[in-house]
Design a protein around this motif. Structure first.
Motif, PDB file in Angstrom:
ATOM      1  N   GLN A 316      -1.835 -14.726 -31.883  1.00 15.50           N
ATOM      2  CA  GLN A 316      -1.500 -14.989 -30.482  1.00 15.50           C
ATOM      3  C   GLN A 316      -2.629 -14.635 -29.525  1.00 15.50           C
ATOM      4  O   GLN A 316      -2.914 -15.385 -28.589  1.00 15.50           O
ATOM      5  N   GLN A 317      -3.281 -13.500 -29.732  1.00 11.42           N
ATOM      6  CA  GLN A 317      -4.358 -13.129 -28.824  1.00 11.42           C
ATOM      7  C   GLN A 317      -5.519 -14.119 -28.924  1.00 11.42           C
ATOM      8  O   GLN A 317      -6.107 -14.510 -27.901  1.00 11.42           O
ATOM      9  N   SER A 350       1.348 -11.797 -21.745  1.00  9.16           N
ATOM     10  CA  SER A 350       2.340 -10.792 -21.356  1.00  9.16           C
ATOM     11  C   SER A 350       3.152 -10.343 -22.565  1.00  9.16           C
ATOM     12  O   SER A 350       3.436  -9.148 -22.731  1.00  9.16           O
ATOM     13  N   ALA A 351       3.512 -11.305 -23.412  1.00  3.75           N
ATOM     14  CA  ALA A 351       4.272 -10.962 -24.617  1.00  3.75           C
ATOM     15  C   ALA A 351       3.445 -10.105 -25.564  1.00  3.75           C
ATOM     16  O   ALA A 351       3.953  -9.152 -26.167  1.00  3.75           O
ATOM     17  N   ASP A 356       2.381  -4.741 -27.815  1.00  2.00           N
ATOM     18  CA  ASP A 356       1.454  -3.656 -28.114  1.00  2.00           C
ATOM     19  C   ASP A 356       1.982  -2.320 -27.599  1.00  2.00           C
ATOM     20  O   ASP A 356       1.854  -1.286 -28.253  1.00  2.00           O
ATOM     21  N   ILE A 357       2.615  -2.365 -26.402  1.00  2.41           N
ATOM     22  CA  ILE A 357       3.171  -1.135 -25.835  1.00  2.41           C
ATOM     23  C   ILE A 357       4.335  -0.641 -26.690  1.00  2.41           C
ATOM     24  O   ILE A 357       4.444   0.550 -27.011  1.00  2.41           O
ATOM     25  N   GLU A 358       5.213  -1.567 -27.077  1.00  2.00           N
ATOM     26  CA  GLU A 358       6.388  -1.190 -27.862  1.00  2.00           C
ATOM     27  C   GLU A 358       6.025  -0.695 -29.254  1.00  2.00           C
ATOM     28  O   GLU A 358       6.700   0.177 -29.803  1.00  2.00           O
TER      29      GLU A 358
END
Length: 491
Positions: A316-317, A350-351, A356-358
Motif C-alpha cells: 500500500q505505501q 490515512s489507512a 501503523d499506529i494501531e
C-alpha cells in the motif's frame, strides 16, 4: 538405465510456451512412458513460472544434496515403469560448474543418463528480447543499449560452455530461429514425445512488448522503483495479447553485437554442428523508427490499471507513492484524472498511517528468559598473529562468532576503541593484561555453558584473555560470579 532430458532454456527461446504445453499434456505424455512432473500447474494457464525444474534450481542453489537426489530419482520419475523424464527450467542455465557436476554425479550414481536440451537464437534479437523481459519483470528504466550489459552475449555463451564441460556430447543445442514456428514439434523430436494425440496450446505465452509499450513501461518503472513491474506489464499485455512485438534495430548497436559475439557464435556453430547455423543478427539494413515520447493515449492503460488495482497491505505505501508520482506525469495530459488519483492516495495513506499506529507494539521492558553473561575480550589489537597475511586467525575468529551467534544478545561482538583509563586501584589490579577490545552478551543456562564456548575462542591462542561475568538483576544483589580464561586454557 533411465533417461533424463534436462531443458535449460536458454532464456527467451520459447521456454515458457514449452513449459505451458508440457504442463497441459503431462498426463498424456506420461501414458507414453515419459514423465513430466506437473509441480507448477499454473503454467498451463499461461503463467510464466520457470517450469517444473524450479525446484531443482532452488535445491542446487541451497546445496541441498538430499533434495537434489530426491528430485532426480523420485519426483521427476514418478510413474512406476516409466524410464524417461523431462525437467525444464531456464534458470538452470545459470548454475555454476560445481553444481552442474553435482547433478551429473547424482545421476551417474543412480543410473540416470542425462541429455541437456538448449535452444539458441540470433544474438542481437536474443539480447533485445532479454532487455524487454527486464523491462517487464525487473523494472529496467533505460533505453536498449544504454548499458553495456544489454549487449553482453557472454552469459548465454558461458552457460553452454559450462554444460559442455560436464556433459560433452550429451548437450543437444537447437536453433530457435528455425524451430520457433513449431517449437513443440522441435522439442518433441528431441525427447521422443509423440504429438499426435496431445492437446494444442491455444494461447500466446509470455509475449514481448511493442516499441511503444517498452517506452511507456520503462518510464513508468522509474515511478515505482520496481514494485509493480510485473502487475502493470501483465495488465498491459492482457489488453492486447496478440499485438506484434518486433525487434528494435539500431545499426550502430547491431555492428557492436556482430563484433563482440563473433568468436562465441563461431564456437557454438562448430561445437554443436548447428543447422541452420547461428547468426549474429537478422538485420535487414532498415533501422527502426525512433519512438515518440508517450502522450495521453499511451498512458491510458496505466491510468486504467491505477484506478482498479487493489494492493495488499505490504504494497500500500509503495502504491501511494506511485499514485502521487504518476499524477505528476499525467497532469498535462489528463488533468481531470489527477484529483481522483491524489484523493485515492490520501485515503490510502490515512489507512496506512492508522494501521501503523494501531500495530505499533507497546514498549515493554524485555525480561531475559535465560541468565545473561558478559564476555569481555582483552587482547593486543596490533598483534602480528592477527594481521599477518599467512595467519588463519581472522577466519577462525569468524567461525567462533558464528558459534555464539544463536545465543548472543544484540550484536555478536561489540568492538571498543578510543579507550580512556582512569588511574586507581582497579587499574593496578589489571596488571599487565592487554586492553579491553570488545564484549559480547550471551544468554545461556549457566556460566559453565558460556565458559565452554569461551574456551573455543581463538583469541586465547594468541595471548588474549576472556572474562566471563554473570549479569545480575539489581533485585538479586551485587555479587558477581566470574571466571577468567587466559593464554589458551580456562581459568
Amino acid at each position: 538405465m533411465k533417461q533424463l532430458y534436462l531443458h535449460i532454456g536458454l532464456g527467451k527461446t520459447g521456454s515458457s510456451a514449452l513449459q505451458s504445453w508440457l504442463s497441459l499434456n503431462a498426463e498424456l505424455i506420461a501414458r507414453q512412458g515419459i514423465d513430466y512432473a506437473d509441480i507448477v500447474p499454473e503454467v498451463k494457464f499461461g503463467e510464466s513460472l520457470s517450469g517444473n525444474g524450479i525446484a531443482l534450481h532452488h535445491a542446487c542453489v541451497d546445496q541441498d544434496f538430499d533434495r537434489i537426489e530426491e528430485l532426480l530419482t523420485s519426483t521427476y520419475f514418478f510413474t512406476p515403469g516409466n524410464t524417461v523424464a523431462i525437467v525444464s527450467c531456464e534458470l538452470l542455465q545459470g548454475l555454476s560448474l560445481p553444481k552442474i557436476e553435482t547433478i551429473k554425479d547424482i545421476c551417474n550414481r543412480n543410473a540416470i543418463e542425462v541429455t541437456i536440451v538448449a535452444y539458441v537464437r540470433s544474438v542481437y534479437e536474443w539480447l533485445y528480447s532479454t532487455y524487454v523481459q527486464f523491462v517487464k519483470r525487473a523494472s529496467h528504466t533505460h533505453s536498449f543499449g544504454a548499458k553495456s550489459e544489454d549487449l553482453d552475449f557472454a552469459a548465454f555463451h558461458d552457460s553452454l560452455v559450462r554444460y559442455f564441460e560436464v556433459f560433452g556430447e550429451r548437450v543437444n543445442v537447437l536453433n530457435y530461429d528455425s524451430a520457433k514456428k513449431d517449437i513443440y514439434s522441435s522439442f518433441a523430436g528431441v525427447t521422443g514425445i509423440a504429438t499426435d494425440a496431445l492437446k494444442p496450446l491455444n494461447m500466446r505465452v509470455n509475449r514481448s512488448l511493442s516499441f511503444k509499450e517498452v517506452e511507456v513501461l520503462r518510464r513508468i518503472n522509474a515511478l515505482h522503483n520496481g514494485a509493480f513491474s510485473t502487475q502493470i506489464s501483465n495488465f498491459v499485455i492482457s489488453q492486447a495479447p496478440d499485438i506484434r512485438s518486433p525487434v528494435y534495430y539500431d545499426a550502430a548497436l547491431v555492428e557492436r553485437v556482430r563484433e563482440d559475439s563473433e568468436v562465441a557464435v563461431q564456437w557454438i556453430n562448430n561445437q554443436f554442428a548447428l543447422q541452420p547455423p547461428l547468426v549474429a543478427d537478422n538485420f535487414s539494413q532498415a533501422p527502426s523508427t525512433a519512438v515518440a515520447v508517450p502522450g495521453k493515449a499511451d498512458y491510458e492503460q496505466i491510468l486504467e490499471w491505477a484506478r482498479a488495482f487493489e494492493p495488499g497491505e505490504a504494497q500500500q505505501q509503495d502504491f501511494v507513492d506511485f499514485l502521487k508520482s504518476f499524477a505528476v506525469v499525467i497532469v498535462k495530459y489528463a488533468d481531470g484524472e489527477v484529483l481522483p488519483l491524489i484523493e485515492r492516495a490520501c485515503t490510502m495513506q490515512s489507512a496506512v498511517d492508522q494501521r501503523d499506529i494501531e500495530e505499533e507494539p507497546p514498549i515493554i521492558a524485555r525480561v531475559p528468559l535465560l541468565p545473561r553473561f558478559l564476555v569481555s575480550y582483552f587482547h593486543d589489537v596490533n598483534s602480528a598473529e592477527i594481521h599477518s597475511e599467512d595467519s588463519s586467525f581472522v577466519d577462525r575468529f569468524h567461525v567462533w562468532l558464528d558459534l555464539i551467534a544463536p545465543c548472543a544478545v544484540g550484536n555478536t561482538i561489540n568492538p571498543l576503541e578510543d579507550k580512556r583509563v582512569l588511574d586507581g586501584a582497579l587499574r593496578k589490579q589489571a596488571g599487565d593484561r592487554p586492553p579491553m577490545s570488545g564484549y559480547s552478551i550471551i544468554e545461556a543456562e549457566d556460566i559453565d555453558t558460556v565458559i565452554a564456548l569461551a574456551e573455543k575462542c581463538p583469541l586465547l591462542t594468541i595471548g588474549g584473555v576472556l572474562e566471563v561475568s554473570h549479569v545480575i538483576q539489581l533485585h538479586q544483589g551485587y555479587a558477581t560470579k566470574r571466571v577468567e580464561s587466559e593464554g589458551g586454557a580456562a581459568g
